[in-house]
Design a protein around this motif. Structure first.
Motif, short mmCIF file in Angstrom:
data_model
loop_
_atom_site.label_atom_id
_atom_site.label_comp_id
_atom_site.label_asym_id
_atom_site.label_seq_id
_atom_site.Cartn_x
_atom_site.Cartn_y
_atom_site.Cartn_z
N VAL A 39 30.19 -39.07 8.28
CA VAL A 39 29.75 -37.81 8.16
C VAL A 39 28.54 -37.89 9.31
CG1 VAL A 39 28.97 -35.81 6.85
CG2 VAL A 39 30.47 -37.35 5.95
N ASN A 88 24.97 -30.82 5.86
CA ASN A 88 25.66 -30.08 5.07
C ASN A 88 26.37 -30.69 3.99
OD1 ASN A 88 25.20 -28.02 6.99
ND2 ASN A 88 26.47 -28.55 8.34
N TYR A 89 26.30 -32.00 4.02
CA TYR A 89 27.03 -32.87 2.96
C TYR A 89 26.24 -33.95 1.97
CZ TYR A 89 30.97 -30.95 5.50
OH TYR A 89 31.93 -30.02 6.03
N ASP A 90 26.68 -33.91 0.74
CA ASP A 90 25.93 -35.09 0.30
C ASP A 90 26.46 -36.53 0.48
OD1 ASP A 90 24.08 -33.79 -1.52
OD2 ASP A 90 25.89 -32.86 -2.73
N THR A 100 33.40 -43.01 -1.75
CA THR A 100 32.19 -42.43 -0.92
C THR A 100 30.87 -42.93 -1.24
OG1 THR A 100 31.86 -40.83 -2.54
CG2 THR A 100 33.57 -40.20 -1.28
N VAL A 132 26.59 -41.80 -1.46
CA VAL A 132 25.55 -40.79 -1.23
C VAL A 132 24.35 -41.27 -1.33
CG1 VAL A 132 27.00 -39.04 -2.52
CG2 VAL A 132 25.40 -40.61 -3.83
N ARG A 174 29.82 -33.49 -6.93
CA ARG A 174 29.21 -33.08 -5.63
C ARG A 174 29.98 -33.78 -4.68
NH1 ARG A 174 22.84 -32.47 -6.41
NH2 ARG A 174 22.53 -32.73 -4.23
N ALA A 175 30.48 -34.98 -4.89
CA ALA A 175 31.32 -36.06 -3.91
C ALA A 175 32.68 -35.32 -4.04
CB ALA A 175 31.41 -37.38 -4.17
N ASN A 183 33.64 -32.02 -4.37
CA ASN A 183 33.32 -30.99 -3.89
C ASN A 183 33.22 -31.08 -2.41
OD1 ASN A 183 33.52 -29.18 -6.22
ND2 ASN A 183 31.31 -29.04 -6.25
N ASP A 184 32.52 -32.02 -2.04
CA ASP A 184 32.40 -32.30 -0.45
C ASP A 184 33.88 -32.77 0.05
OD1 ASP A 184 29.81 -31.85 -0.08
OD2 ASP A 184 29.14 -33.83 0.14
N ARG A 206 36.01 -29.89 0.58
CA ARG A 206 35.69 -29.18 1.72
C ARG A 206 36.25 -29.69 2.95
NH1 ARG A 206 29.60 -29.08 1.73
NH2 ARG A 206 29.53 -27.94 3.61
N ILE A 207 36.48 -30.87 3.15
CA ILE A 207 36.66 -31.78 4.26
C ILE A 207 38.24 -31.72 4.36
CG2 ILE A 207 36.47 -33.93 5.35
CD1 ILE A 207 33.50 -34.15 3.91
#
Ligand code: FAD
Length: 467
Positions: A331, A336-338, A362, A364, A383-384, A386-387, A390-391
């Motif tokens: 990323v 914009n991302y965690d 992932t 963080v 949160r991971a 959700n990111d 979005r991707i």
């Protein structure tokens, strides 16, 4: 002579292994003991097996172009179990879009014109700026400089921000505008000195290593791991160490210099004396062990980033709509991302997931964004996920997840790091003769570098016995 190795991570294990071997081979009058605070060896290497998955909680592989791990694996009969990464190629999420990593880029430096020119990652202006490396004069720096500063000077800001920064911060979890070039990538500095242009220098070194058949080319698998996980190497080294040479659950609290050697005091109140002591623990733990040491300020002020890995198991059907190819993505859109990266582990290492399942891992945590690591497992996973949603079109929730926090685990080699290490070693020699430091905080954080440091420290310490 009695020698203590403190810390049973890969550096300490390597040191203890090579010391024991040399003592036996050369019939030296020396004995080595390794003290590890945990009940298990391996330090940051932690392979976890669950529901048919093989999850690396910490490191997942080692660089194929560096020899240290290969050599040690052979020593302990593990060379046959080394496996290369299966899938290749990765992407970069930049400015809201996914871009393939340009083919032929080695550490972000273009070595092939066509894929770089065709890459959607950079604007025409950015490509033209990077190509100026072919003409630009040498920087003329004699002192150390930052990795970011060096590459910005040679290739421009866009290539650094969109390619080199996400790549390198994936390795160092650091801010590349503060990381030392000399301590992390001295070869690029030498390249500028010798070839002036990095692009030309990279092409030359790629051709030379191809000819000598040294290390992988840009197209070959860059990484290696072990069929049964990295911990299998740790177990094999353990089996090769004498039973009475390994002391688990022994936390060293303090070291003091006495007339008859170095006195070690352990957390359970016991003490013991040694002639030589090799510390392989993270640097921020050292000042407490030697409170009177004049180099403690240097050790305390050296930063180390806190990160967490989040491994998540899915049914393949949940991943069906994902069209992204390769081993995963990095990323570049930091704000914009965690998550900082995601590995499609089941593709990179096909032995890590059972049939019909997928394993995503992932990361963080990065400098300035470390608070997330203190959240609960549930929040971190949420949160991971959700990111990720979005991707890419990921369906549903993970069937299970494993969060591993690594506090102050990624030592940051800031500009001037090598001089700092040199000063620490010199002061140690004066104030605590017989006490040495090595490992990830000092001479390289990658597994091959740690193994090589352990081996070098072993021979250095024993050369004092041999005279
Ligand atoms: P450590 O592994 O930290 O070992 C130090 C040991 O000392 C520990 O076992 C600890 O318990 C022990 N100890 C501490 N205090 C005491 C005490 N007072 N008394 C006794 N023992 C003590 N590198 C790669 O090459 N490839 C990768 O893919 C990769 N990924 C990584 C991912 C993550 C999340 C992290 C954190 C690191 C990664 N690295 C990777 C880097 C690499 O894993 C480490 O740099 C390396 O494992 C460090 O080994 P070490 O032996 O120097 O230190």
């Amino acid at each position: 002579m009695k020698i203590a190795v403190i810390g049973g991570g890969i550096t300490g294990l390597s040191a203890a292994y090579y010391m024991q071997k040399e003592i036996l081979t050369e019939q030296l009058d020396a004995h080595v003991e390794l003290f590890e605070a945990n009940e298990e060896l391996g330090g940051k290497i932690r392979t976890h097996k669950e529901q048919g998955y093989l999850i690396e909680r910490g490191p997942d592989s080692f660089l194929a172009r560096k020899p240290g791990v290969f050599k040690l694996a052979k020593e302990v009969g593990m060379d046959e179990e080394i496996v290369p990464n299966d899938a290749k190629g990765a992407s970069i999420l930049s400015k809201g879009r996914m871009h393939s990593m340009p083919g032929g880029a080695v550490m972000g430096i273009p070595t092939k014109f066509a894929p770089f020119a065709a890459s959607s990652l950079f604007s025409p202006a950015a490509k033209a700026r990077a190509a100026m490396d072919l003409m630009l004069p040498r920087g003329g720096q004699t002192a150390d400089e930052s990795v970011g500063g060096f590459f910005r000077r040679r290739l421009g800001h866009a290539v650094v921000d969109q390619l080199i920064e996400p790549l390198l911060s994936g390795i160092y979890a650091g801010d590349i505008d503060h990381l030392s070039l000399e301590a992390t990538f001295p070869q690029f500095r030498r390249m500028e000195e010798e070839d002036r242009s990095l692009i030309k220098g990279m092409k030359k070194s790629q051709a030379a290593s191809k000819e000598k058949q040294e290390g992988p080319s840009a197209e070959q698998a860059m990484f290696r791991s072990f069929k049964y996980g990295l911990s299998s190497l740790v177990d094999a080294i353990h089996r090769h160490l004498d039973e009475d040479a390994v002391r688990l659950g022994c936390t060293l609290s303090e070291i003091s210099r006495e007339s008859d050697g170095l006195r070690l005091t352990f957390a359970d109140g016991t003490t013991d004396w040694f002639d030589r002591v090799l510390l392989t623990v993270p640097h921020h733990l050292i000042p407490e062990m030697i409170p009177s040491f004049s180099g403690n300020e240097r050790l305390s002020e050296a930063p180390a980033t806190t990160v967490a890995t989040v491994a998540m198991g899915f049914d393949q059907t949940q991943l069906d709509d994902i069209t992204l190819e390769g081993t995963g993505f990095l990323v570049a859109d930091k704000a914009n991302y965690d998550i900082t990266a995601c590995t499609f582990t089941h593709r990179k290492w096909s032995h890590t997931a059972p049939e019909g399942k997928g394993l995503l891992r992932t990361y963080v945590g990065r400098p300035g964004q470390e608070d997330i690591v203190s959240e609960s497992d549930e929040t971190i996973v949420e949160r991971a996920v959700n990111d990720l949603k979005r991707i890419m079109p990921l369906k549903g929730e993970p069937e299970f997840s494993v969060v591993t926090r690594w506090r102050n685990s990624m030592p940051q080699y800031l500009v001037g790091h090598k001089d700092k290490v040199q000063a620490i070693e010199t002061h140690l020699e004066e104030e605590f003769p017989g006490l040495y430091v090595t490992g990830a905080s000092f001479g390289g954080i990658g597994l091959p570098d740690c193994v090589t440091q352990g081996e070098k420290a072993a021979y250095n310490l024993l050369s004092l016995v041999q005279g």
